[in-house]
Design a protein around this motif. Structure first.
Motif, PDB file in Angstrom:
ATOM      1  N   HIS A  92       0.896  -1.424   0.140  1.00  0.00           N
ATOM      2  CA  HIS A  92      -0.171  -0.046   0.011  1.00  0.00           C
ATOM      3  C   HIS A  92       0.810   1.267  -0.021  1.00  0.00           C
ATOM      4  O   HIS A  92       0.358   2.300   0.063  1.00  0.00           O
ATOM      5  N   LYS A  93       2.201   1.090   0.048  1.00  0.00           N
ATOM      6  CA  LYS A  93       3.214   2.326   0.025  1.00  0.00           C
ATOM      7  C   LYS A  93       2.782   3.365  -0.929  1.00  0.00           C
ATOM      8  O   LYS A  93       2.885   4.562  -0.591  1.00  0.00           O
ATOM      9  N   GLU A  94       2.687   2.728  -2.165  1.00  0.00           N
ATOM     10  CA  GLU A  94       2.715   3.725  -3.310  1.00  0.00           C
ATOM     11  C   GLU A  94       1.616   4.626  -3.215  1.00  0.00           C
ATOM     12  O   GLU A  94       1.301   5.645  -3.590  1.00  0.00           O
ATOM     13  N   ALA A  95       0.336   4.029  -3.026  1.00  0.00           N
ATOM     14  CA  ALA A  95      -1.112   4.505  -2.850  1.00  0.00           C
ATOM     15  C   ALA A  95      -0.865   5.597  -1.726  1.00  0.00           C
ATOM     16  O   ALA A  95      -1.288   6.836  -1.961  1.00  0.00           O
ATOM     17  N   LEU A  96      -0.373   5.146  -0.563  1.00  0.00           N
ATOM     18  CA  LEU A  96      -0.255   6.174   0.641  1.00  0.00           C
ATOM     19  C   LEU A  96       0.571   7.218   0.289  1.00  0.00           C
ATOM     20  O   LEU A  96       0.033   8.465   0.672  1.00  0.00           O
ATOM     21  N   PHE A  97       1.426   7.042  -0.257  1.00  0.00           N
ATOM     22  CA  PHE A  97       2.453   8.318  -0.564  1.00  0.00           C
ATOM     23  C   PHE A  97       1.922   9.034  -1.701  1.00  0.00           C
ATOM     24  O   PHE A  97       2.443  10.401  -1.836  1.00  0.00           O
ATOM     25  N   ASN A  98       1.619   8.660  -2.769  1.00  0.00           N
ATOM     26  CA  ASN A  98       1.087   9.205  -3.869  1.00  0.00           C
ATOM     27  C   ASN A  98      -0.430   9.608  -4.380  1.00  0.00           C
ATOM     28  O   ASN A  98      -0.536  10.511  -5.118  1.00  0.00           O
ATOM     29  N   SER A  99      -1.370   9.000  -3.637  1.00  0.00           N
ATOM     30  CA  SER A  99      -2.751   9.068  -4.106  1.00  0.00           C
ATOM     31  C   SER A  99      -3.776   9.180  -3.288  1.00  0.00           C
ATOM     32  O   SER A  99      -4.954   9.646  -3.433  1.00  0.00           O
ATOM     33  N   VAL A 100      -3.293   8.852  -1.819  1.00  0.00           N
ATOM     34  CA  VAL A 100      -4.334   8.747  -0.633  1.00  0.00           C
ATOM     35  C   VAL A 100      -4.443  10.156  -0.163  1.00  0.00           C
ATOM     36  O   VAL A 100      -3.593  10.552   0.489  1.00  0.00           O
ATOM     37  N   PRO A 101      -5.779  11.093  -0.352  1.00  0.00           N
ATOM     38  CA  PRO A 101      -5.854  12.314   0.241  1.00  0.00           C
ATOM     39  C   PRO A 101      -6.257  12.300   1.938  1.00  0.00           C
ATOM     40  O   PRO A 101      -6.105  13.381   2.745  1.00  0.00           O
ATOM     41  N   ALA A 102      -6.691  11.197   2.481  1.00  0.00           N
ATOM     42  CA  ALA A 102      -7.046  11.344   3.859  1.00  0.00           C
ATOM     43  C   ALA A 102      -6.971   9.928   4.655  1.00  0.00           C
ATOM     44  O   ALA A 102      -7.040   9.043   3.778  1.00  0.00           O
ATOM     45  N   ALA A 103      -6.686   9.878   5.827  1.00  0.00           N
ATOM     46  CA  ALA A 103      -6.545   8.717   6.550  1.00  0.00           C
ATOM     47  C   ALA A 103      -7.273   8.744   7.933  1.00  0.00           C
ATOM     48  O   ALA A 103      -7.421  10.097   8.321  1.00  0.00           O
ATOM     49  N   ILE A 104      -7.788   7.676   8.327  1.00  0.00           N
ATOM     50  CA  ILE A 104      -8.522   7.739   9.866  1.00  0.00           C
ATOM     51  C   ILE A 104      -7.843   6.760  10.512  1.00  0.00           C
ATOM     52  O   ILE A 104      -7.735   5.707  10.188  1.00  0.00           O
ATOM     53  N   THR A 105      -7.570   7.326  11.940  1.00  0.00           N
ATOM     54  CA  THR A 105      -6.980   6.296  12.982  1.00  0.00           C
ATOM     55  C   THR A 105      -7.928   6.438  14.215  1.00  0.00           C
ATOM     56  O   THR A 105      -8.485   7.526  14.377  1.00  0.00           O
ATOM     57  N   GLY A 106      -7.756   5.583  15.019  1.00  0.00           N
ATOM     58  CA  GLY A 106      -7.988   5.789  16.468  1.00  0.00           C
ATOM     59  C   GLY A 106      -6.672   6.503  17.264  1.00  0.00           C
ATOM     60  O   GLY A 106      -5.857   7.229  16.602  1.00  0.00           O
ATOM     61  N   SER A 107      -7.160   6.446  18.478  1.00  0.00           N
ATOM     62  CA  SER A 107      -6.028   7.156  19.385  1.00  0.00           C
ATOM     63  C   SER A 107      -5.973   6.241  20.771  1.00  0.00           C
ATOM     64  O   SER A 107      -6.811   5.569  20.877  1.00  0.00           O
ATOM     65  N   HIS A 108      -4.883   6.471  21.235  1.00  0.00           N
ATOM     66  CA  HIS A 108      -4.699   5.802  22.663  1.00  0.00           C
ATOM     67  C   HIS A 108      -5.402   6.684  23.860  1.00  0.00           C
ATOM     68  O   HIS A 108      -5.986   5.961  24.569  1.00  0.00           O
ATOM     69  N   CYS A 109      -5.247   8.020  23.888  1.00  0.00           N
ATOM     70  CA  CYS A 109      -5.858   8.822  24.742  1.00  0.00           C
ATOM     71  C   CYS A 109      -5.517  10.343  24.561  1.00  0.00           C
ATOM     72  O   CYS A 109      -4.974  10.577  23.364  1.00  0.00           O
ATOM     73  N   GLY A 110      -5.946  11.213  25.490  1.00  0.00           N
ATOM     74  CA  GLY A 110      -5.666  12.698  25.205  1.00  0.00           C
ATOM     75  C   GLY A 110      -5.241  13.038  26.416  1.00  0.00           C
ATOM     76  O   GLY A 110      -5.240  12.566  27.515  1.00  0.00           O
ATOM     77  N   ILE A 111      -4.381  14.129  26.291  1.00  0.00           N
ATOM     78  CA  ILE A 111      -3.845  14.768  27.570  1.00  0.00           C
ATOM     79  C   ILE A 111      -4.217  16.184  27.332  1.00  0.00           C
ATOM     80  O   ILE A 111      -4.060  17.218  26.630  1.00  0.00           O
ATOM     81  N   ALA A 112      -4.917  16.746  28.350  1.00  0.00           N
ATOM     82  CA  ALA A 112      -5.921  17.936  28.619  1.00  0.00           C
ATOM     83  C   ALA A 112      -4.806  19.368  28.668  1.00  0.00           C
ATOM     84  O   ALA A 112      -4.910  20.218  28.296  1.00  0.00           O
ATOM     85  N   SER A 113      -3.806  19.132  29.580  1.00  0.00           N
ATOM     86  CA  SER A 113      -2.865  20.032  30.059  1.00  0.00           C
ATOM     87  C   SER A 113      -2.038  20.624  28.849  1.00  0.00           C
ATOM     88  O   SER A 113      -1.524  21.772  28.848  1.00  0.00           O
ATOM     89  N   THR A 114      -1.917  19.809  27.614  1.00  0.00           N
ATOM     90  CA  THR A 114      -1.163  20.370  26.309  1.00  0.00           C
ATOM     91  C   THR A 114      -2.142  20.324  25.004  1.00  0.00           C
ATOM     92  O   THR A 114      -1.661  20.627  24.036  1.00  0.00           O
TER      93      THR A 114
END
Length: 214
Positions: A108-130
């Motif tokens: 998927h590297k070629e598509a990722l670097f050359n043609s993909v305009p957006a991606a969605i991921t999850g996250s582990h958590c957030g930090i409020a102070s920063t």
């Protein structure tokens, strides 16, 4: 004749003057104020927005609808993400061209670097102070997925927002289970290296959309 090292040290001592004679204070630094959950969420949102991130508080059932709206607003018709996101967004299959990571980015590297305009991921958590989002990359959601496409959509759970970094690592016992790669992001990529002119997207996504799930 003094050596170059001795000359440099002498100049430093001269410029320091009496700075080194300031008496040491044993008074401890002020302890950061602990906020309640609602205050932490408000501060998290405010700091992210100040750093030019687009924060959208949503309910879990609205993820697909909001993703669709965010992509349509930007004229984006392709989204890359880990396989589990396709289950959440399957109702968009007729409108969005999905690309999928399975276990690795191989193939998927070629598509990722050359043609993909957006991606969605999850996250582990957030930090409020920063106003920071903690990513815990793995094989399904590698660092490249949040780094390369111009638009990064990230899902953050409100109940996973910690007061500060110290609170996070203590609560989750990071000393016992530290991954090989932890990423903290607080907005879209930006730099002022070139003529001190602030530019976005030089080293990563130009836009960061945070879906803050209640």
């Amino acid at each position: 004749m003094r050596s170059a090292k001795a000359t440099i040290l002498a100049r430093l001592k001269k410029h320091l003057g009496d700075a080194g004679k300031v008496p040491f204070s044993a008074e401890p630094a002020a302890v950061p104020q602990k906020l309640d959950r609602a205050q932490n969420v408000d501060r998290f949102i405010r700091l992210l927005r100040e750093n030019r991130a687009h924060v959208v508080p949503i309910k879990r059932d609205d993820i697909a609808r909001v993703v669709k709206n965010q992509l349509q607003q930007r004229g984006v018709g392709q989204l890359m993400g880990a396989g589990h996101w396709l289950v959440s967004l399957e109702e968009l299959e007729d409108e969005i061209a999905f690309s999928t990571f399975y276990s690795t980015i191989d193939g998927h590297k070629e598509a990722l670097f050359n043609s993909v305009p957006a991606a969605i991921t999850g996250s582990h958590c957030g930090i409020a102070s920063t106003g920071s989002i903690v990513l815990w990359p793995d094989a399904a959601e590698p660092r490249s997925l949040s780094l390369v496409p111009p638009l990064h959509i990230v899902v953050v759970e409100q109940n996973a927002i910690y007061n500060d970094f110290g609170d996070l690592i203590k609560s989750q016992c990071w000393s016992r289970q530290l991954p090989s790669n932890v990423v903290l992001i607080s907005g879209p990529s930006k730099t002022a290296d070139i003529q001190q002119t602030l530019a976005y997207g030089a080293h990563g996504p130009r836009e960061l959309v945070v879906l803050l799930v209640e």
